[in-house]
Design an enzyme around this catalytic site. Structure first.
Site, mmCIF file in Angstrom:
data_model
loop_
_atom_site.group_PDB
_atom_site.id
_atom_site.type_symbol
_atom_site.label_atom_id
_atom_site.label_comp_id
_atom_site.label_asym_id
_atom_site.label_seq_id
_atom_site.Cartn_x
_atom_site.Cartn_y
_atom_site.Cartn_z
ATOM 1 N N HIS A 217 27.738 15.044 15.881
ATOM 2 C CA HIS A 217 27.125 15.207 17.202
ATOM 3 C C HIS A 217 27.003 13.845 17.885
ATOM 4 O O HIS A 217 26.184 13.015 17.520
ATOM 5 C CB HIS A 217 25.739 15.828 17.038
ATOM 6 C CG HIS A 217 25.195 16.446 18.283
ATOM 7 N ND1 HIS A 217 25.755 16.254 19.531
ATOM 8 C CD2 HIS A 217 24.119 17.277 18.489
ATOM 9 C CE1 HIS A 217 25.057 16.930 20.441
ATOM 10 N NE2 HIS A 217 24.067 17.556 19.833
ATOM 11 N N TYR A 222 21.453 12.188 22.122
ATOM 12 C CA TYR A 222 20.982 11.914 20.771
ATOM 13 C C TYR A 222 21.557 10.574 20.308
ATOM 14 O O TYR A 222 22.179 9.852 21.095
ATOM 15 C CB TYR A 222 21.298 13.094 19.858
ATOM 16 C CG TYR A 222 20.635 14.369 20.358
ATOM 17 C CD1 TYR A 222 19.272 14.385 20.642
ATOM 18 C CD2 TYR A 222 21.370 15.518 20.599
ATOM 19 C CE1 TYR A 222 18.656 15.523 21.139
ATOM 20 C CE2 TYR A 222 20.764 16.664 21.097
ATOM 21 C CZ TYR A 222 19.406 16.664 21.372
ATOM 22 O OH TYR A 222 18.804 17.789 21.874
ATOM 23 N N ARG A 376 25.071 30.311 24.846
ATOM 24 C CA ARG A 376 23.998 31.216 25.276
ATOM 25 C C ARG A 376 24.462 32.649 25.508
ATOM 26 O O ARG A 376 23.662 33.586 25.387
ATOM 27 C CB ARG A 376 23.340 30.663 26.543
ATOM 28 C CG ARG A 376 22.657 29.336 26.296
ATOM 29 C CD ARG A 376 22.023 28.761 27.547
ATOM 30 N NE ARG A 376 21.670 27.365 27.328
ATOM 31 C CZ ARG A 376 21.047 26.606 28.215
ATOM 32 N NH1 ARG A 376 20.715 27.114 29.394
ATOM 33 N NH2 ARG A 376 20.770 25.350 27.946
#
Length: 415
Positions: A217, A222, A376
């Site tokens: 990731h 992040y 989603r």
């Protein structure tokens, strides 16, 4: 006169420690493989073969127990395998406790977390689907509340009394994401080297759990993403400043992971292709820098570029275009192909309907990628792959246990 032999055995799925009927072929496989759209054609990446191009993108669920996956994850991810997805990627999984986004995030920093992950892996494999995992460190966006709690309390930071670690959040520089997040401590060079090793150790545990691929990731603000951006990385050592220095941590992590996983296992890197801060008139991470990075990551051992965007700066400004992220993936893919680079591109973002999914991966110069990553929409419709196949008029295999239902063709009837 010879007799007709009929196999009446309800054959078990191989290689799993429990009985369930084998799905042969897996749900979501086209029954007639002639002239099917690219979306339902198989693809092989190193030794990994997917029966279609639909990928469940990693989705944080804030439901782990001290980093351990639970029965919730078995049901949540298992239903998606049952309904025909080619590949499922387990949510962002922390390489150390302070690398979680929330106290309830998934982790793989200790051996006790292998078994619950393997339980999910085994079920996905029993349905004929493949499964990967996204390994991550939240960096300066760590120690936050689950979104439905933060939204209710109008608060983001998870304090120590709810299992948070607001005084042990780290980043490339001591620059908080915003005023509601913790002030991160700047990582020392020794700590950076230690984190590279933790990514590698986490990857090794994932391999022991039986995953089919690994994604690093490097997006959404992040830790790796925040090293890439000159807005969040203001270091003056070899990890800051120039493009090469800001991408050094990403390279070291990816190369360390590649070195410890099987040679035939695919490795993916998710990036925020832009942080949407061009409007501010300061140097920031842009699509141009992502293209520059994309051209070198195959030499690091990366097979898949997972193209996302944003979430590294709270002042970001998104364009008024529902498919803006897919457009970026298409731009990156064209730039790669122009240089003869066959890096596989995964496109993600608002893929909610059959036509968009078709267009994203349909073979040709206008394809945005080879894989359609969907998130989603699977929370709305776990059976989305089957509905897309029906709308594209592609007959596909349903799970054996569900096959008596099949797609509805006469909606005037109740059942």
């Amino acid at each position: 006169m010879g007799s007709i032999s009929v196999n009446t055995e309800n054959t078990a799925a191989p290689g799993v420690p429990f009985y369930t009927p084998a799905q042969n072929p897996p749900a979501g496989t086209p029954l007639n493989k002639d002239s099917v759209p690219t979306l339902f054609q198989p693809i092989k990446i190193r030794s990994l073969e997917l029966h279609n191009r639909v990928v469940v993108a990693p989705m944080c669920q804030y439901s782990a127990d001290d980093g351990h996956l639970t029965d919730y994850h078995l049901v949540h991810l298992g239903q998606l395998a049952l309904h025909g997805t080619g590949l499922i990627i387990v949510e962002a999984t922390a390489v150390e406790p302070r690398g979680r986004i929330s106290p309830q995030d998934s982790g793989l920093w200790q051996d006790s977390q292998i078994a619950p992950l393997k339980r999910v892996v085994d079920f996905v494999h029993s349905q004929g689907s493949k499964i990967g995992i996204q390994i991550a460190h939240a960096g300066r966006k760590a120690s936050t509340l689950a979104p439905w709690i933060g939204g209710t309390a109008n608060k983001t930071l998870a304090e120590e009394d709810v299992g948070g670690w607001p005084n042990d959040v780290v980043g490339p520089s001591a620059i908080p994401f915003d005023e509601t997040n913790a002030l991160p401590k700047e990582l020392t060079k020794a700590e950076i080297k230690g984190l590279v090793q933790k990514f590698a150790e986490t990857a090794q545990r994932a391999v022991k759990a039986g995953v089919d691929m690994i994604e690093v990731h490097g997006a959404h603000g992040y830790l790796i993403c925040s090293f890439l951006s000159p807005l969040s990385n203001q270091r003056t050592d070899e990890y800051g400043g120039s493009f090469e220095n800001r991408s050094r941590f990403a390279r070291e992590v990816v190369e360390a992971v590649r070195a410890v996983i099987p040679a035939d296992m695919p490795l993916s890197l998710r990036l925020s292709a832009t942080e949407w801060m061009e409007w501010a008139g300061q140097p920031s991470w842009t699509v141009e820098e992502t293209i520059k990075l994309a051209k070198v990551i195959p030499s690091w051992g990366v097979d898949i570029l997972d193209v996302s965007s944003g979430a590294n700066n709270y002042q970001q400004r998104f364009p008024d275009n529902r498919l803006f992220q897919i457009d970026i993936a298409r731009e990156i893919r064209k730039a790669l192909r122009a240089d003869g680079i066959d890096l596989i591109v995964g496109a993600v973002g608002n893929i909610t309907d059959a036509q968009t999914a078709y267009d994203v991966v349909q073979e040709g110069p206008e394809a945005a990628g080879e894989l359609a990553l969907v998130a989603r929409q699977f929370l709305r419709e776990p059976e989305w792959v089957l509905r897309v196949a029906h709308e594209l008029k592609v007959p596909v295999k349903w799970a054996n246990q569900y096959s008596r239902a099949g797609p509805r063709t006469d909606f005037s009837k109740k059942f």
